[in-house]
Scaffold this active site. Structure first.
Site, PDB file in Angstrom:
ATOM      1  N   PRO A   2      33.956 -19.654 -26.766  1.00  0.00           N
ATOM      2  CA  PRO A   2      32.978 -19.804 -28.122  1.00  0.00           C
ATOM      3  C   PRO A   2      33.250 -18.677 -28.984  1.00  0.00           C
ATOM      4  CG  PRO A   2      31.759 -19.975 -26.320  1.00  0.00           C
ATOM      5  CD  PRO A   2      32.793 -19.217 -25.843  1.00  0.00           C
ATOM      6  N   GLU A   3      34.327 -18.890 -29.973  1.00  0.00           N
ATOM      7  CA  GLU A   3      34.346 -18.029 -31.207  1.00  0.00           C
ATOM      8  C   GLU A   3      34.183 -19.107 -32.097  1.00  0.00           C
ATOM      9  OE1 GLU A   3      37.603 -15.649 -31.802  1.00  0.00           O
ATOM     10  OE2 GLU A   3      37.895 -15.373 -29.615  1.00  0.00           O
ATOM     11  N   LYS A  58      28.991 -17.377 -34.859  1.00  0.00           N
ATOM     12  CA  LYS A  58      29.221 -17.933 -33.282  1.00  0.00           C
ATOM     13  C   LYS A  58      27.891 -18.727 -32.934  1.00  0.00           C
ATOM     14  CE  LYS A  58      32.220 -14.380 -32.129  1.00  0.00           C
ATOM     15  NZ  LYS A  58      32.406 -13.259 -31.310  1.00  0.00           N
ATOM     16  N   ASN A 170      37.395 -11.897 -30.051  1.00  0.00           N
ATOM     17  CA  ASN A 170      38.603 -11.222 -29.480  1.00  0.00           C
ATOM     18  C   ASN A 170      40.185 -11.916 -29.550  1.00  0.00           C
ATOM     19  OD1 ASN A 170      39.504  -8.843 -28.412  1.00  0.00           O
ATOM     20  ND2 ASN A 170      39.913  -9.646 -26.360  1.00  0.00           N
TER      21      ASN A 170
END
Length: 274
Positions: A2-3, A58, A170
């Site tokens: 989950p981004e 998010k 990331n």
DNA sequence: CGTAATGTTCACCT
DNA sequence: GAGGTGAACATTAC
């Protein structure tokens, strides 16, 4: 997963499945993911109708008919789902909400249990409490430049900082830096206005592309760096073509650690700072 | 069996 | 205060 793009995809799912529905039950299978006492959550939700949805970075919001918010953060492995009968509950469903009208249960799924469920009085209150910056799709080029230029910190950890802008994770930071041809170890205050502008454009492009593909990374354009990440090995066993730069067929993508996080770069597209 | 993992937070050091 | 580092969290999947 989950981004920002995943959370936006979850939000749209919730919008379709749950908006307009009244919550008639709450099942807590593992209260580890609750950041509010179960009683309080139950009292706040039962009998309420879900009026709408929202998202900041998010974080996903379910807006209740009294103006309060149910806030979902999905941690590293969170997901959302729906099921009708208990035996069909997805594996790792930690919490579920019974929706009266459709008879469906909305499931908060989270194998690793880093996700959290909370309540908030408003988006503003939540944003302030969690010190969240503007959403990565909302921040302006000028704002981004200003925030980066004030800090003598590696640009990758800066972009991951949810207080600077909310929603980048990331994988997306690596993608965005690659698309903007900026090395992750450049310092925030070393970026020219031109570079920040390119960075802003890359953020927009990567996020909107990801959302269009419902965050299914395997469907991203082939000029995206993301295909070079290791997880794609398992998707295409025996092939290593994807470990090369999409723009330089002969250049291998490098893996390193920046700010303690696995980082992928093209040594040609993204020259290291002096 | 060992290792790495999409996020966040906190302790500790310079 | 600013910045860097590393660990912790809990668990799966390879």
């Amino acid at each position: 997963m989950p981004e920002l793009p995943e959370v936006e995809t979850y939000r749209r799912f919730i919008d379709e499945v749950a908006v307009g529905q009244t919550i008639t039950g709450l099942d807590v299978f593992d209260k580890h993911v609750l950041a509010v006492p179960e009683d309080e959550l139950r009292a706040a939700l039962l009998g309420r109708t879900i009026a709408g949805t929202g998202r900041l970075g998010k974080n996903c919001f379910l807006e209740l008919d009294n103006g309060r918010l149910l806030v979902l953060h999905f941690g590293m492995t969170g997901d959302i789902g729906a099921y009708r009968d208990a035996p069909d509950a997805p594996r790792f469903t930690r919490v579920a909400w019974q929706l009266a009208d459709s008879g469906l249960n909305l499931a908060f799924i989270d194998p690793r249990k880093f996700g959290r469920i909370r309540l908030a009085d408003s988006v503003e209150a939540y944003q302030k409490a969690k010190k969240l910056g503007p959403d990565a799709l909302q921040i302006t080029p000028a704002e981004l430049h200003q925030k980066l230029s004030r800090r003598k910190v590696l640009v990758k950890p800066l972009l991951l900082d949810q207080g600077l802008t909310a929603g980048l994770g990331n994988w997306i930071v690596d993608e965005v830096l690659f698309q903007a041809s900026i090395h992750p170890e450049r310092l925030g205050n070393s970026l020219s206005e031109q570079e920040t502008t390119a960075l802003h454009a890359a953020i927009q492009q990567v996020l909107t592309t990801a959302i269009q593909h419902e965050a299914n990374y395997r469907h991203f354009p082939k000029e995206f760096l993301i295909h070079a990440r290791e997880w794609d090995d398992s998707a295409t066993p025996g092939s290593d073509a994807h470990t090369f730069c999409p723009r330089h067929a002969a250049v291998k993508i490098a893996k390193s650690y920046v700010g303690g996080r696995a980082t992928y770069t093209c040594p040609v597209c993204q020259p290291a700072p002096a």
